[in-house]
Design a protein around this motif. Structure first.
Motif, PDB file in Angstrom:
ATOM      1  N   ASP A   1      -5.069  10.619  -2.956  1.00  0.00           N
ATOM      2  CA  ASP A   1      -3.876  11.389  -2.630  1.00  0.00           C
ATOM      3  C   ASP A   1      -3.142  10.738  -1.448  1.00  0.00           C
ATOM      4  O   ASP A   1      -3.610   9.783  -0.832  1.00  0.00           O
ATOM      5  CB  ASP A   1      -4.244  12.831  -2.307  1.00  0.00           C
ATOM      6  CG  ASP A   1      -5.266  12.938  -1.187  1.00  0.00           C
ATOM      7  OD1 ASP A   1      -5.477  11.934  -0.467  1.00  0.00           O
ATOM      8  OD2 ASP A   1      -5.857  14.021  -1.026  1.00  0.00           O
ATOM      9  N   GLU A   2      -2.007  11.322  -1.128  1.00  0.00           N
ATOM     10  CA  GLU A   2      -1.139  10.713  -0.105  1.00  0.00           C
ATOM     11  C   GLU A   2      -1.768  10.765   1.281  1.00  0.00           C
ATOM     12  O   GLU A   2      -1.645   9.823   2.064  1.00  0.00           O
ATOM     13  CB  GLU A   2       0.210  11.428  -0.093  1.00  0.00           C
ATOM     14  CG  GLU A   2       1.228  10.775   0.839  1.00  0.00           C
ATOM     15  CD  GLU A   2       2.601  11.396   0.708  1.00  0.00           C
ATOM     16  OE1 GLU A   2       3.400  11.228   1.652  1.00  0.00           O
ATOM     17  OE2 GLU A   2       2.872  12.027  -0.326  1.00  0.00           O
TER      18      GLU A   2
ATOM     19  N   LYS B   1      -1.383   4.589  -4.058  1.00  0.00           N
ATOM     20  CA  LYS B   1      -1.955   5.727  -4.792  1.00  0.00           C
ATOM     21  C   LYS B   1      -2.538   5.282  -6.121  1.00  0.00           C
ATOM     22  O   LYS B   1      -3.635   5.703  -6.512  1.00  0.00           O
ATOM     23  CB  LYS B   1      -0.881   6.778  -5.010  1.00  0.00           C
ATOM     24  CG  LYS B   1      -0.415   7.493  -3.752  1.00  0.00           C
ATOM     25  CD  LYS B   1       0.625   8.547  -4.097  1.00  0.00           C
ATOM     26  CE  LYS B   1       1.165   9.217  -2.860  1.00  0.00           C
ATOM     27  NZ  LYS B   1       2.186  10.231  -3.177  1.00  0.00           N
ATOM     28  N   SER B   2      -1.793   4.443  -6.833  1.00  0.00           N
ATOM     29  CA  SER B   2      -2.270   4.007  -8.149  1.00  0.00           C
ATOM     30  C   SER B   2      -3.412   3.005  -8.035  1.00  0.00           C
ATOM     31  O   SER B   2      -4.292   2.956  -8.893  1.00  0.00           O
ATOM     32  CB  SER B   2      -1.102   3.388  -8.935  1.00  0.00           C
ATOM     33  OG  SER B   2      -0.547   2.296  -8.221  1.00  0.00           O
TER      34      SER B   2
ATOM     35  N   LEU C   1       0.828  -1.209   0.000  1.00  0.00           N
ATOM     36  CA  LEU C   1       0.000   0.000   0.000  1.00  0.00           C
ATOM     37  C   LEU C   1       0.865   1.263   0.000  1.00  0.00           C
ATOM     38  O   LEU C   1       0.521   2.265  -0.647  1.00  0.00           O
ATOM     39  CB  LEU C   1      -0.927  -0.002   1.215  1.00  0.00           C
ATOM     40  CG  LEU C   1      -2.045  -1.051   1.204  1.00  0.00           C
ATOM     41  CD1 LEU C   1      -2.776  -1.064   2.541  1.00  0.00           C
ATOM     42  CD2 LEU C   1      -3.028  -0.787   0.075  1.00  0.00           C
ATOM     43  N   ALA C   2       1.975   1.206   0.731  1.00  0.00           N
ATOM     44  CA  ALA C   2       2.848   2.372   0.771  1.00  0.00           C
ATOM     45  C   ALA C   2       3.456   2.669  -0.584  1.00  0.00           C
ATOM     46  O   ALA C   2       3.653   3.830  -0.949  1.00  0.00           O
ATOM     47  CB  ALA C   2       3.953   2.157   1.812  1.00  0.00           C
TER      48      ALA C   2
END
Length: 990
Positions: free
Chosen positions: A863-864, A857-858, A852-853
């Protein structure tokens, strides 16, 4: 007055240790006192008594805490490996702080680190130091308590510390006995010592220090004070034993694992800090010189250090560390120091909830919380003489004289006028002189005759001479004896036969009725006798008697020579005396309890103050000792064990089944030897004299409500209703709790290993990145709090819900295996199954967090800030699902089918409530942090993604468990096939 001019007393301290050897008048004379005027009481007399018998200053074990100064204890605490690692972390943080913020700022930051370390290290020392001082002040208050004594014909009030041997003390209801002594007289008195409830053949009623007078008033003669009292002498020995190490095996195992994890995490933290130092000095100098932000990891490192320091404080606090105050301190430490890897708070909640359930459901009071779990670990049980074990000799057998059953056997022992004395004397002679030995019933018969018929075997053997003995039918126990009484000068011979009632009855032509009158035994009465024996199911001993006249004028009545006749035992024409039916006077519940304990693998020892034969009968009747186990060394006199060298005592202690004629000191010695031998020992007691051995045992179980205040200090568990049948309950509930603790420890390890691994891998993977840690310290604090409080409470409620009813306990104990974890044996506390679950779940969570880190995002197209919030939610929900898995595995233990539906409903309701609270708190936290920090609120779709991703824990866990079971079966099959092939190859070669 000099010591040379002091007149010695005619009795010593050693002799006064057992005042039962003297009459009350001998004690008065030896101690130069009397009940009307007391002692002389002048300064010379008091000096003599204190010089000869000591002063009444209670012994208090001088621990290292009271011997060493405060600063020495602090220096010793800083020598611990964990503290050294913490200090190393602080030094590296100093380097980072100076490089990033300058010398002044760096020193200030490190000072902030050192202060928590110093505080948490000294908190433990301070707590124990002031606790010891509080106990000392409490003892001083006890010494200064005023009592009434009789001196020089006057009633005086003096402090307890001024009491001397020989004083006559007056006690009223509510008073404590200030020293050991002898009861002189009293009025409707009742003590809470637990000894008064047990019958003893004793000259005096001995009173012991700290015994409380519950009712009435009395006078007592002081025979021992201060360090010479029995309780303080035994407690002094307990202190010596405990200097060799008396830490709970459960404590030691968890502490060893926690210490290992502490050092591992701190070592990795050192690597973490070294990476940051190189990052600051070599890779990314601009990051280090940025004054607008706190360097990455420094604050987290400070919090980590405080985390580890707080853990160190809680582990080193000493004692059981699980009182309500200690639990509150642990909770405050979590809130203040941001604990990361805590075990004690959750374990405290589990044990506290279990102890409350013990008291509410089973009338079992737990004084030391770890005993809830320790109750599952004991392998040896030392039983003392509780009221259930007391042999009531009048109920040991039923006596039939003629056609009548004697209902009041106590009247027989007191010389009943309803039964002819001649019949009882003849029956006593027939029992004590006609001995074939070797059987349990034979021993019980002899003990019954000696106690109830008041017959002394040695005196009877001295007054009679056996002429002939015949063992006619050993299988039926039929044996006869021909004897002469020495006082009759051989004028008569007496024939006694003993055996099965029907066989003995067939040899008789007459019988004695209850009045001693000889009646003719015709066929009708014989059939009536046989019918009554068959109808009532009587299985015992029948006794018949015949007197043979040896006078010269009666010679013509016998067809054989007198000398030849004198060696023949008559087999007909006998008179039937009666039937003695031996019974087992112990309750079915007691025997069932002992049988269940034995079948569950627990060795049981019986330690009593009765003689060897009585102790053997108690053990055989109760089931502690079986006939095939009645071998040399299984039953032993306490004096014999006491005389053995220490090495021999330890090597032979596990073979002992029964110890007879034992004192409290002997019981304490046996318990100590069993612990030294390697067993996990539980001991029971009912009186104040048993408390030292309960304190020495791994699990001390006090039975009854006597001396409650002392039992609270020395015993671990109190069974309020005096029922030994609660021991299997303690055993099975302890095993449930151990299973609970294993699941909780597994849960904690998965939680922290996965978080640390993901953070550490991200740092090593990209050390020059400016991205903050994936899981922040405040997030780790939150999940630890959730799991520590609600997770532990959830597991405790689940365990309480599936616990068996008292009617099911015995069967559950036999089917429920011992805890798989070998606490305190030196083997790893994390066993194979736990290791598999920890590895699978930690790998799953760490991999999930890393994916996940890197790709979150993709994948979610967010967003972060939203990704960071989702990662945290997924991490929390993974722990929730892991908690559900643990609860499911706990419910797979054996529970009764008739209650399973009701319990499943309760489990479902409890699960919904606890899990709902945890989920609601998580949602509330996200909403709050979105207002005060840079967290993002999540929509229903994103929450669904979080729940769905975390739910992967369930199928992956099941798959891992199935694969592990398949692999284990395959390995066993492969091993069997390989062994078969190997045997065939060897056979062909031969």
């Amino acid at each position: 007055m000099t010591d040379e001019t002091i007149a010695n007393f005619s009795i010593s301290v050693k002799q006064l240790a057992d005042p039962q050897n003297f009459s009350i008048q001998q004690l008065f004379h030896a101690l130069e006192t009397n009940p009307t005027s007391g002692i002389l009481g002048d300064s010379n007399d008091l000096y003599r008594r204190r010089k000869s018998f000591g002063s009444n200053n209670n012994f208090s074990s001088s621990s290292s805490i009271t011997q060493k100064s405060f600063h020495k204890l602090t220096l010793e605490a800083f020598k611990d490996t964990t503290i050294i690692l913490l200090l190393c972390c602080a030094v590296l943080s100093l380097v980072i702080g100076i490089k990033s913020n300058g010398l002044q700022e760096g020193i200030f930051d490190v000072a902030i680190i050192f202060l928590p370390i110093f505080f948490v290290v000294n908190f433990s020392v301070t707590f124990r130091f002031f606790k010891a001082r509080w106990i000392s002040k409490k003892r001083m208050a006890h010494k200064n308590k005023v009592i009434r004594v009789l001196r020089h014909q006057q009633l005086q009030q003096i402090p307890t510390s001024e009491l001397v041997v020989g004083d006559i003390v007056f006690l009223e209801s509510g008073d404590e006995v200030p020293a050991d002594g002898i009861l002189i007289q009293g009025n409707s008195f009742k003590f809470d010592d637990g000894i008064s409830n047990l019958p003893h053949e004793r000259i005096h009623h001995v009173l012991f220090n700290r015994t409380k007078l519950v009712e009435g008033n009395c006078m007592c003669l002081v025979t021992a004070i201060g360090e010479n009292t029995e309780r303080i002498r035994l407690m002094k020995r307990v202190t010596c034993f405990q200097n060799d190490g008396h830490e709970s095996k459960l404590h030691r195992s968890i502490d060893e694992m926690s210490s290992f994890l502490d050092k591992l995490c701190l070592s990795l933290s050192l690597i973490f800090l070294v990476v940051q130092v190189f990052r600051c000095l070599l890779w990314n100098k601009s990051w280090c010189c940025d004054k607008d932000r706190d360097p990455k990891g420094v604050k987290n490192t400070v919090e980590e250090i405080m985390n580890e320091a707080t853990k160190y404080m809680r582990r080193k606090r000493g004692g059981n560390g699980t009182s309500k105050v200690n639990g509150l301190v642990a909770m405050l430490c979590i809130l203040v120091f941001s604990l990361k890897d805590v075990l004690s708070l959750g374990i405290f909640i589990i044990l506290l909830y279990s102890s409350k359930d013990f008291k509410k459901s089973h009338q079992i009071i737990v004084h030391k919380l770890p005993s809830c779990a320790n109750g599952a670990l004991f392998t040896t049980l030392c039983l003392s003489k509780t009221p259930e074990f007391v042999l009531n000799f009048t109920t040991l057998a039923d006596l039939w004289i003629g056609f009548e059953k004697i209902k009041n056997m106590s009247a027989v022992s007191g010389g009943s006028k309803d039964i002819a004395e001649e019949v009882l004397n003849t029956l006593r002679e027939g029992i004590c002189m006609n001995i074939i030995g070797g059987g349990v019933d034979e021993d019980a018969l002899l003990i019954w005759a000696e106690k109830v018929l008041v017959g002394n075997i040695e005196d009877l053997h001295g007054s009679c001479t056996i002429v002939n003995h015949e063992n006619r039918n050993p299988c039926k126990g039929l044996c006869g004896v021909l004897l002469k009484r020495n006082k009759e000068d051989g004028e008569f011979l007496h024939v006694h036969w003993k055996g099965e009632p029907k066989l003995v009855l067939s040899m008789c032509s007459h019988y004695f009725d209850i009045n001693g009158t000889m009646q003719t035994l015709d066929e009708g009465k014989r059939e009536l006798f046989n019918g009554k024996i068959a109808t009532d199911g009587i299985h015992g001993f029948g006794f018949a008697y015949k007197r043979v006249i040896r006078r010269e004028e009666e010679r013509e009545n016998y067809p054989v020579d007198i000398e030849e006749y004198g060696t023949i035992i008559a087999k007909d024409g006998l008179s039937f005396l009666g039937i003695v039916v031996i019974k087992n006077s112990y309750s079915t519940e007691l025997r069932r309890t002992i049988e269940v304990c034995r079948k569950s693998g627990i060795e049981i020892k019986l330690i009593v103050d009765d003689d060897l034969n009585t102790a053997r009968l108690m053990a055989l009747n109760s089931g502690i000792l079986r006939v095939e186990e009645d071998l040399q060394g299984s039953i032993i006199e306490a004096t014999e064990f006491r005389r053995c060298p220490k090495e021999a005592q330890i090597s032979m202690c596990h073979k002992i089944k029964v110890m007879a004629n034992s004192s409290p000191a002997d019981k304490l010695l046996l318990v100590h030897c069993l612990r030294k031998w390697g067993g996990h020992v539980a001991a029971t007691g009912t009186s104040i004299r048993d408390l030292p051995s309960l304190k020495e045992a791994d699990v001390g179980i006090f039975v009854g409500e006597n001396c409650a205040d002392l039992a609270k200090d020395d015993a671990d568990i109190t069974v309020v209703d005096s029922n030994l049948g609660k021991i299997p309950t303690i055993l099975i509930l302890g095993r449930y709790i151990c299973t609970n603790l294993e699941k909780f420890i597994q849960l904690q390890l998965v939680l922290n290993i996965s978080a640390f691994t993901s953070n550490f891998v991200l740092l090593i993977y990209n050390p020059t990145s400016d991205q903050d840690q994936q899981l922040t310290t405040i997030q780790l604090l939150w999940i630890n709090l959730i799991i520590e409080i609600f997770g532990a409470l959830f597991l405790a409620i689940i365990t309480s819900a599936i616990k068996p009813h008292e009617s099911e306990v015995d069967q559950i104990v036999l089917n429920y295996s011992k805890p798989a974890t070998n606490y305190g044996t030196g083997e790893p506390i994390v066993i194979e199954n736990m290791l598999r679950n920890i590895a699978v779940q930690s790998m799953l969570q760490a991999t999930l967090l890393l994916m996940l880190a890197m790709k979150g995002k993709s994948i979610f197209r967010i967003d972060e800030a939203s990704l960071s919030t989702m990662i945290f939610n997924i991490y929390v929900l993974c722990q929730v699902f892991l908690l559900i898995i643990s609860a499911i595995e706990i419910t797979k233990t054996r529970i009764s089918k008739e209650n399973i539906i009701r319990r499943r409903k309760w489990l479902f309701m409890a699960s919904c409530v606890i899990i709902g609270i945890m989920f609601a708190l998580q949602v509330i936290l996200v909403q709050i942090m979105s207002k005060i920090d840079h967290w993002k609120k999540l929509g229903i779709k994103q929450w669904s993604f979080c729940i769905g991703t975390a739910a992967l824990s369930l199928p992956i866990h099941c798959a891992a468990k199935m694969i592990s079971s398949t692999m284990q079966s395959f390995l066993i099959l492969f091993k069997n096939v390989f062994m078969c092939l190997l045997v065939k190859i060897m056979y062909r070669n031969l």
